[in-house]
Design an enzyme around this catalytic site. Structure first.
Site, PDB file in Angstrom:
ATOM      1  N   ARG A 190       0.488  -1.255  -0.116  1.00  0.00           N
ATOM      2  CA  ARG A 190       0.097   0.552  -0.135  1.00  0.00           C
ATOM      3  C   ARG A 190       0.986   1.376   0.109  1.00  0.00           C
ATOM      4  O   ARG A 190       0.825   1.933  -1.342  1.00  0.00           O
ATOM      5  CB  ARG A 190      -0.802   0.133   1.168  1.00  0.00           C
ATOM      6  CG  ARG A 190      -2.015   0.827   0.915  1.00  0.00           C
ATOM      7  CD  ARG A 190      -1.646   2.830   1.516  1.00  0.00           C
ATOM      8  NE  ARG A 190      -1.160   2.621   2.928  1.00  0.00           N
ATOM      9  CZ  ARG A 190      -0.532   3.508   3.002  1.00  0.00           C
ATOM     10  NH1 ARG A 190       0.009   4.780   2.494  1.00  0.00           N
ATOM     11  NH2 ARG A 190      -0.155   3.486   4.715  1.00  0.00           N
ATOM     12  N   ASP A 191       1.492   2.110   1.269  1.00  0.00           N
ATOM     13  CA  ASP A 191       3.018   2.863   1.130  1.00  0.00           C
ATOM     14  C   ASP A 191       3.245   2.900   0.493  1.00  0.00           C
ATOM     15  O   ASP A 191       4.101   3.833  -0.301  1.00  0.00           O
ATOM     16  CB  ASP A 191       3.116   2.841   2.216  1.00  0.00           C
ATOM     17  CG  ASP A 191       2.713   4.217   3.253  1.00  0.00           C
ATOM     18  OD1 ASP A 191       3.161   5.523   2.273  1.00  0.00           O
ATOM     19  OD2 ASP A 191       3.608   4.422   4.349  1.00  0.00           O
ATOM     20  N   ASN A 214       9.367   3.833   3.590  1.00  0.00           N
ATOM     21  CA  ASN A 214       8.991   3.484   5.216  1.00  0.00           C
ATOM     22  C   ASN A 214      10.281   2.971   5.453  1.00  0.00           C
ATOM     23  O   ASN A 214      11.737   2.143   4.707  1.00  0.00           O
ATOM     24  CB  ASN A 214       7.825   2.100   4.875  1.00  0.00           C
ATOM     25  CG  ASN A 214       6.729   3.060   4.196  1.00  0.00           C
ATOM     26  OD1 ASN A 214       6.706   3.745   3.370  1.00  0.00           O
ATOM     27  ND2 ASN A 214       5.807   3.011   5.054  1.00  0.00           N
ATOM     28  N   CYS A 246       7.860  10.028  -0.306  1.00  0.00           N
ATOM     29  CA  CYS A 246       7.734  10.729   0.046  1.00  0.00           C
ATOM     30  C   CYS A 246       7.338  12.095  -1.633  1.00  0.00           C
ATOM     31  O   CYS A 246       8.082  12.351  -2.511  1.00  0.00           O
ATOM     32  CB  CYS A 246       8.839  11.957   0.689  1.00  0.00           C
ATOM     33  SG  CYS A 246       7.931  13.338   1.569  1.00  0.00           S
ATOM     34  N   HIS A 259       9.098   6.695   8.511  1.00  0.00           N
ATOM     35  CA  HIS A 259       9.434   6.690   7.049  1.00  0.00           C
ATOM     36  C   HIS A 259      11.169   6.738   8.339  1.00  0.00           C
ATOM     37  O   HIS A 259      11.909   7.137   8.439  1.00  0.00           O
ATOM     38  CB  HIS A 259       8.771   7.498   6.247  1.00  0.00           C
ATOM     39  CG  HIS A 259       7.642   7.376   5.803  1.00  0.00           C
ATOM     40  ND1 HIS A 259       7.079   7.263   4.506  1.00  0.00           N
ATOM     41  CD2 HIS A 259       6.523   6.933   6.518  1.00  0.00           C
ATOM     42  CE1 HIS A 259       6.440   7.393   4.369  1.00  0.00           C
ATOM     43  NE2 HIS A 259       5.515   6.562   5.576  1.00  0.00           N
TER      44      HIS A 259
HETATM   45 ZN    ZN Z   1       3.647   5.760   5.451  1.00  0.00          ZN
END
Ligand code: ZN
Length: 314
Positions: A13-14, A251, A242, A211
């Site tokens: 996901r991230d 992350n 980011c 992160h």
């Molecule tokens: Zn995150």
């Protein structure tokens, strides 16, 4: 008996949401299956945001359906609002991570609402969850993004984080996740905030989402561990980035986190050697994307304790 520490994989996901590259559904499923085989039992598998906003995760339903077939896997899905929750109800998803940003500016940029309006939305989500039949009633966690600082507003006052965390817990969130979305946190701030929020919302557990944007990811894990946190999000190969710092790393690296926790004597249930093998799937399917990880570079040291215990448990 070693103490448990939970590692939750959020790369699907991230990690993927911040890449411009698209990973085919087959590859995501291969990744999911390989991490599951390595012993990972907590995975955030996708996000129920509108596919036009995140085409990388447009196959969320397919990935979720596949993950639901893996016995004993605690899968979760990120949701930004009630609409996302409805997609979860339709699939019978057992856990949802409702995300809001503590910083008003970040929340408005993300979901076009104030933070307070998102807390109100969380109340609706919890109410709708409770209206589901017991066997289809999902657990709801609340992720507090920008808990350690914001790329738009800079400083995010600690009192504000504590207040929003308490409101989320009172709204019925079964778990609070303090997220350092943009890598502004440091170990002193992490230790202080975790201690305070954990005391404020107890017995609701408080988990960590860090992160490694500025190289303090694992130092922050240690600070959260010291404060008593025992659940950590991480991303395989440190995938993710980011949006406000295009060259930044993502992350914290799942493999390095597992290494650190196991080396410190915690039990994660994850076989590090097998986990490192999963990197090949990312290397093959995300050409050109930098893959982070210190253990992958240097190898597992000979004195690593879990080498022995992982084999004994097999
Ligand atoms: Zn995150």
């Amino acid at each position: 008996m070693r103490e448990r520490a939970v590692v939750r994989e959020v790369g699907l996901r991230d990690g993927l949401q911040s890449l411009k590259e698209m990973m085919p559904t087959e590859a995501k499923i291969g990744w999911l299956e390989a991490e599951y085989a390595a012993g990972v039992r907590e995975i955030e598998v996708s996000s129920f945001v509108p596919p036009r906003l995140l085409p990388q995760l447009a196959d969320a339903e397919s990935v979720v359906r596949y993950a639901q077939g893996l016995k004993g896997l605690n899968l979760s899905v990120l949701i930004p609002n009630l609409k996302g929750a409805e997609r979860g109800f339709a699939l019978g998803v057992s856990a949802m991570n409702f995300v809001l940003s503590v910083s008003d500016g970040h929340n408005r940029a993300n979901v076009r609402r104030s933070t307070e309006e998102s807390v109100e939305e969380l109340r609706h989500v919890v109410a709708r969850c409770r209206a589901q039949p017991p066997d289809r009633r999902p657990r709801v966690a609340c992720v507090l993004a920008t808990a350690f600082g914001c790329a738009i507003e800079g400083e995010v006052p600690e009192d504000r984080v504590r207040r929003i965390a308490l409101e989320a817990a009172e709204a019925g969130a079964g778990e609070i996740v303090l997220a350092d979305t943009v890598g502004y946190g440091n170990p002193a701030a992490v230790k202080r905030l975790f201690r305070r929020v954990m005391a404020d919302v107890a017995p609701v557990p408080v988990c960590a989402h860090f992160h490694d944007t500025r190289g303090l990811g694992l130092a922050n894990v240690l600070a959260a561990l010291d404060a008593g946190a025992r659940a950590f999000d991480a991303s395989l190969c440190g995938l993710g980035g980011c949006p406000y710092a295009p060259a930044a790393t993502g992350n914290i690296v799942t493999e390095d986190l597992v290494f650190m926790l196991e080396a410190m004597g915690f039990e994660t249930g994850i076989d590090l050697e097998r986990l490192l093998e999963v990197r090949k799937i990312l290397a093959a399917n995300l050409p050109g994307v930098p893959l982070m990880g210190a253990v992958a570079k240097a190898g597992i040291p000979k004195n690593f304790p879990a080498r022995r215990s992982a084999r004994a448990a097999a």
